[in-house]
Design a protein around this motif. Sequence first.
Motif, PDB file in Angstrom:
ATOM      1  N   GLU A 165       0.698  -1.186   0.012  1.00  0.00           N
ATOM      2  CA  GLU A 165      -0.020  -0.008   0.013  1.00  0.00           C
ATOM      3  C   GLU A 165       0.825   1.096   0.017  1.00  0.00           C
ATOM      4  OE1 GLU A 165      -2.752  -0.356   3.499  1.00  0.00           O
ATOM      5  OE2 GLU A 165      -3.422  -2.416   2.744  1.00  0.00           O
ATOM      6  N   ARG A 166       2.015   1.186   0.807  1.00  0.00           N
ATOM      7  CA  ARG A 166       2.917   2.438   0.503  1.00  0.00           C
ATOM      8  C   ARG A 166       3.686   2.766  -0.835  1.00  0.00           C
ATOM      9  NH1 ARG A 166       4.598   0.255   5.863  1.00  0.00           N
ATOM     10  NH2 ARG A 166       6.341  -0.591   4.798  1.00  0.00           N
ATOM     11  N   LEU A 167       4.115   1.410  -1.092  1.00  0.00           N
ATOM     12  CA  LEU A 167       4.565   1.652  -2.822  1.00  0.00           C
ATOM     13  C   LEU A 167       3.554   2.206  -3.467  1.00  0.00           C
ATOM     14  CD1 LEU A 167       6.511  -1.805  -3.052  1.00  0.00           C
ATOM     15  CD2 LEU A 167       7.485   0.535  -2.687  1.00  0.00           C
ATOM     16  N   LEU A 168       2.110   1.816  -3.515  1.00  0.00           N
ATOM     17  CA  LEU A 168       1.068   2.372  -4.457  1.00  0.00           C
ATOM     18  C   LEU A 168       0.961   3.801  -4.142  1.00  0.00           C
ATOM     19  CD1 LEU A 168      -1.182   2.026  -6.386  1.00  0.00           C
ATOM     20  CD2 LEU A 168      -2.789   1.208  -4.475  1.00  0.00           C
ATOM     21  N   LEU A 169       0.917   4.114  -2.896  1.00  0.00           N
ATOM     22  CA  LEU A 169       0.582   5.687  -2.556  1.00  0.00           C
ATOM     23  C   LEU A 169       1.893   6.265  -2.911  1.00  0.00           C
ATOM     24  CD1 LEU A 169      -0.896   7.653  -0.980  1.00  0.00           C
ATOM     25  CD2 LEU A 169       0.218   7.090   1.278  1.00  0.00           C
ATOM     26  N   TYR A 170       3.275   5.954  -2.851  1.00  0.00           N
ATOM     27  CA  TYR A 170       4.247   6.599  -3.400  1.00  0.00           C
ATOM     28  C   TYR A 170       4.169   6.907  -4.990  1.00  0.00           C
ATOM     29  CZ  TYR A 170       6.476   5.647   1.117  1.00  0.00           C
ATOM     30  OH  TYR A 170       6.745   5.708   2.417  1.00  0.00           O
ATOM     31  N   GLU A 187       1.614   7.072  -6.589  1.00  0.00           N
ATOM     32  CA  GLU A 187       0.497   7.795  -6.968  1.00  0.00           C
ATOM     33  C   GLU A 187       0.688   9.174  -6.769  1.00  0.00           C
ATOM     34  OE1 GLU A 187      -3.487   5.034  -5.865  1.00  0.00           O
ATOM     35  OE2 GLU A 187      -2.368   5.945  -4.356  1.00  0.00           O
ATOM     36  N   VAL A 188       1.488   9.496  -5.728  1.00  0.00           N
ATOM     37  CA  VAL A 188       2.084  10.881  -5.207  1.00  0.00           C
ATOM     38  C   VAL A 188       3.094  11.342  -6.551  1.00  0.00           C
ATOM     39  CG1 VAL A 188       3.535  11.939  -3.630  1.00  0.00           C
ATOM     40  CG2 VAL A 188       1.717  10.514  -2.900  1.00  0.00           C
ATOM     41  N   ILE A 189       3.988  10.448  -6.779  1.00  0.00           N
ATOM     42  CA  ILE A 189       4.763  10.658  -7.711  1.00  0.00           C
ATOM     43  C   ILE A 189       4.151  11.125  -9.038  1.00  0.00           C
ATOM     44  CG2 ILE A 189       6.817   9.940  -9.100  1.00  0.00           C
ATOM     45  CD1 ILE A 189       7.938   8.442  -6.763  1.00  0.00           C
ATOM     46  N   ALA A 190       3.159  10.380  -9.442  1.00  0.00           N
ATOM     47  CA  ALA A 190       2.474  10.289 -10.784  1.00  0.00           C
ATOM     48  C   ALA A 190       1.587  11.608 -10.854  1.00  0.00           C
ATOM     49  CB  ALA A 190       1.868   9.170 -11.124  1.00  0.00           C
ATOM     50  N   PHE A 198       2.902  15.022 -12.426  1.00  0.00           N
ATOM     51  CA  PHE A 198       3.279  14.776 -13.822  1.00  0.00           C
ATOM     52  C   PHE A 198       1.559  14.593 -14.713  1.00  0.00           C
ATOM     53  CE2 PHE A 198       6.827  13.021 -12.107  1.00  0.00           C
ATOM     54  CZ  PHE A 198       7.925  13.705 -12.795  1.00  0.00           C
ATOM     55  N   LEU A 199       0.957  14.049 -14.107  1.00  0.00           N
ATOM     56  CA  LEU A 199      -0.366  13.919 -14.617  1.00  0.00           C
ATOM     57  C   LEU A 199      -1.104  15.396 -14.510  1.00  0.00           C
ATOM     58  CD1 LEU A 199      -3.239  12.417 -15.393  1.00  0.00           C
ATOM     59  CD2 LEU A 199      -3.933  12.198 -13.152  1.00  0.00           C
ATOM     60  N   LEU A 200      -0.938  15.990 -13.582  1.00  0.00           N
ATOM     61  CA  LEU A 200      -1.693  17.344 -13.373  1.00  0.00           C
ATOM     62  C   LEU A 200      -0.833  18.513 -14.417  1.00  0.00           C
ATOM     63  CD1 LEU A 200      -2.271  17.715  -9.683  1.00  0.00           C
ATOM     64  CD2 LEU A 200      -3.901  17.028 -11.604  1.00  0.00           C
ATOM     65  N   LEU A 201       0.310  18.461 -14.439  1.00  0.00           N
ATOM     66  CA  LEU A 201       1.223  19.338 -15.431  1.00  0.00           C
ATOM     67  C   LEU A 201       0.775  18.746 -16.669  1.00  0.00           C
ATOM     68  CD1 LEU A 201       4.725  19.315 -13.921  1.00  0.00           C
ATOM     69  CD2 LEU A 201       3.303  21.134 -14.189  1.00  0.00           C
ATOM     70  N   GLY A 202       0.724  17.381 -17.062  1.00  0.00           N
ATOM     71  CA  GLY A 202       0.263  17.038 -18.407  1.00  0.00           C
ATOM     72  C   GLY A 202      -1.284  17.697 -18.808  1.00  0.00           C
ATOM     73  N   MET A 203      -2.166  17.631 -17.831  1.00  0.00           N
ATOM     74  CA  MET A 203      -3.307  18.165 -17.910  1.00  0.00           C
ATOM     75  C   MET A 203      -3.420  19.477 -18.188  1.00  0.00           C
ATOM     76  SD  MET A 203      -6.619  17.560 -17.818  1.00  0.00           S
ATOM     77  CE  MET A 203      -8.289  18.343 -18.042  1.00  0.00           C
TER      78      MET A 203
END
Length: 423
Positions: free
Chosen positions: A153-158, A160-163, A166-171
């Motif tokens: 769950e921590r890896l998944l959260l990391y 998501e936090v990293i992505a 980048f997702l918002l900048l692309g948006m």
Amino acid sequence: MRASPAAEVAAGATAVIAVIYIIGVIVFNLLFASHQTAQSDYYLGTRLTAAAEDPAMLSRNAAAARPSAASGDVDADAAPVFLWLVNATGTVTAHSTGAPELPPGLLAAHPPHDGLAFTSDLGRTGAFRLELARTGSGWLIAGQSRAGDAHTERLLLYAEVIAGPFLLLGMFFGSLVVGLRALAPVEQSRRRQLEFTADVSHELRTPLSVIMAEADVALSSPREAGEYRDALTRIQGESHRLRQLVDDMLWLARFDSRPPPPGDEPVDLVTLAQACADRFRAVGPAVTADVGAEPALISAPPEWIDRLAGVLMDNACRYAGADGQVRISVRTQGSRVSLLVEDSGPGIPEADRPRLFDRFHRATEHGSGAGLGLAIGDSIVRSTGGKWQVADSPLGGALMSVSWKHTQPHRPSAQRFTASGVP
């Protein structure tokens, strides 16, 4: 400095997506954790069932008792399951080899019942998922460490936090590009409107200034009747010019906002061209008509085509000059028929032709195209399905032609066009 509308829209869209993304991450992580817990509970339930059938599992090492991957068990790589046998008073009477100690009062904190599953902190070993099953007068407890699930769950959260950034900048940049493209026609229209307003102000200022100056001069001192008459004549000329300009602007404004429904009728371009040449011969240049004997019919509102022909002839006569030549002709080629107007004026440079029909655009200092006449003509051509062609004329000036689809007559006597006055 105020941000551009496209940047504001992109920022707003990005903020909305950011909120949706955060909510989506929270919901997804909760669902993922719930799935992990449900999977762990199912695994613990199967171990409890097996231990109830085989009490000897309590004495085995949990890691050794774990099934191998070759057995096909989907949980073969999961953390080992430990077993505890607890009597009715909550005392552990047996447990798997290496099992951590259960905290005192565990059953008191979680009133036991068959199938109860909960997560509890077992001290230095961390959080465990525990599940109970009744066995005789006591309870059989199976437990599995949550460290692996928590790590996942921590890896998944990391991730998501990293992505997320980048997702918002692309948006943001994607929305900005789309916004700039979408607003480009609006911005172009706004600039054209500002230019049109400035041009209108300039065009209106000239006749108004002349009228005011003539009136001021005429009233500055007593004059002879002839001098007053000359001043009034000049004022009258500028008033006509001002009236024509206002009429053209009103026509374009009505046409742009709500084009009138075309009352299409058969219009004979041969008759129109001949009548147009006759009424412009008194303007100044030598006007000739080159038309055939056969009718050349198109389907269009007669008054629109009359105005278009008047605009083209007026423009040609103005730039040909008093000693110049103007020729109006009709040509039929295949399924199309063309109305051509040529002059011996200075012509239209190639680079200025794309803007020839812009309002108040003048191609050269002495060249064709100024005011609103050609803009009105362009509106008529576009509304009647015509096609423009601008070229150099054999007379030395400009050649402007409009072609339409040729209409065949459906009755013996085709409607003849009656020309009105100069536009």
